[in-house]
Design a protein around this motif. Sequence first.
Motif, PDB file in Angstrom:
ATOM      1  N   UNK A 134       0.802  -1.218   0.000  1.00  0.00           N
ATOM      2  CA  UNK A 134       0.000   0.000   0.000  1.00  0.00           C
ATOM      3  C   UNK A 134       0.834   1.267   0.000  1.00  0.00           C
ATOM      4  N   UNK A 135       2.062   1.217   0.489  1.00  0.00           N
ATOM      5  CA  UNK A 135       2.919   2.409   0.530  1.00  0.00           C
ATOM      6  C   UNK A 135       4.359   1.965   0.717  1.00  0.00           C
ATOM      7  N   UNK A 136       5.285   2.822   0.275  1.00  0.00           N
ATOM      8  CA  UNK A 136       6.718   2.609   0.442  1.00  0.00           C
ATOM      9  C   UNK A 136       7.301   3.879   1.045  1.00  0.00           C
ATOM     10  N   UNK A 137       7.937   3.764   2.186  1.00  0.00           N
ATOM     11  CA  UNK A 137       8.514   4.923   2.853  1.00  0.00           C
ATOM     12  C   UNK A 137       9.863   5.266   2.225  1.00  0.00           C
ATOM     13  N   UNK A 283      17.784  -1.590   1.569  1.00  0.00           N
ATOM     14  CA  UNK A 283      17.415  -0.831   0.376  1.00  0.00           C
ATOM     15  C   UNK A 283      16.516   0.335   0.762  1.00  0.00           C
ATOM     16  N   UNK A 284      16.765   1.488   0.140  1.00  0.00           N
ATOM     17  CA  UNK A 284      15.914   2.648   0.379  1.00  0.00           C
ATOM     18  C   UNK A 284      14.685   2.582  -0.525  1.00  0.00           C
ATOM     19  N   UNK A 285      13.873   3.623  -0.479  1.00  0.00           N
ATOM     20  CA  UNK A 285      12.622   3.613  -1.217  1.00  0.00           C
ATOM     21  C   UNK A 285      12.805   3.473  -2.717  1.00  0.00           C
ATOM     22  N   UNK A 286      13.790   4.203  -3.294  1.00  0.00           N
ATOM     23  CA  UNK A 286      14.005   4.123  -4.742  1.00  0.00           C
ATOM     24  C   UNK A 286      14.498   2.740  -5.158  1.00  0.00           C
TER      25      UNK A 286
END
Length: 331
Positions: A134-137, A283-286
């Motif tokens: 539903x979302x990625x920070x 891993x970050x959001x990107x």
Amino acid sequence: MARREHEVPMTVPVPADIDRPDRIAFGLTARQLAVLGAIVAGLWGLYEVTADLVPIGVFLTVAVPVTGIAIVAVIGRRNGQGFDQLLWAVLGHHRAPRRLVPAQAVPGKRVPDAPSWVQARAGALPGPLRLPVTAISPEGVLDLGRDGQVVQCACSGVNFGLRTPGEQRVLVAGFARWLHSLTGPAQIVVRADRLNLDPVITTLREIAPSLPHPALEDACHAHAAFLEELSGSRDLLRRQILLVLATPAAGSRRQAGGQQAVLRQAALARQLLASAEVHVRPLDGADVQRVLAAATDPHGDPAPPGDVASASGTVTAAPTLLHPNPDPDGR
């Protein structure tokens, strides 16, 4: 120190099915006992109702095959799943809509029907496409709603076979310490991704003229030509090892608290797996968006980093998409 040749490699027995449920009675699990108990209670109730109307022989003629089929369905297994579970999965698959569309998913409701002025009927309505994420920070935490939060980490590999038995014991002990520290679900995913050599080839051709010797420049151009020929003649793949850590949602736990908990698990995994010579990088959001995009479309062209929206950014349409045929006179 001389290598000790008498060392014996470590061998540890691992159960074939570590997720096997507990056996309660007669070699059956609680779910199997509940299903069989419900069937027996239903047959007994049916007998009490029809005892004065149907002879006992006729009732047994019907009840015995039904009981046998129920026992086979509950006890039988295929691919690690019970026959009764597979039956429910088949029924759910046939009842599910065949077409899914990105629509506002309202619990308990379907996709709205076409307006009344539309006369054509194309068949059954499609169902809403419900994606698990539903979302990625920006920190790379994936929100799965009721299923909790998930973080992905990129891991390096270890050449275990070339190590001595003593070194293997040290690596296994470091990995075991991380396993004992787990407080939630964890998954190790080894996936193959397409390898794009175009950036490497471009970099080699750019730095070739700046090398201090003509022989080095020729070698750099030759290596770029070799990589270009290799990329054009073969389908190159690279292996990526991902460590997926999850924190299931519990009660009224706040979303921020769940994110902090799964990020602490990633930091702890990075610290403990370092003793096993495994380098863990959350891993970050990107990066998470690129991994998901490659997983959903493995044969597509990877999007450059500049074309990928940030984890918290707003996605808007391009002006050419909103106005595909602009009037050159401004009308």
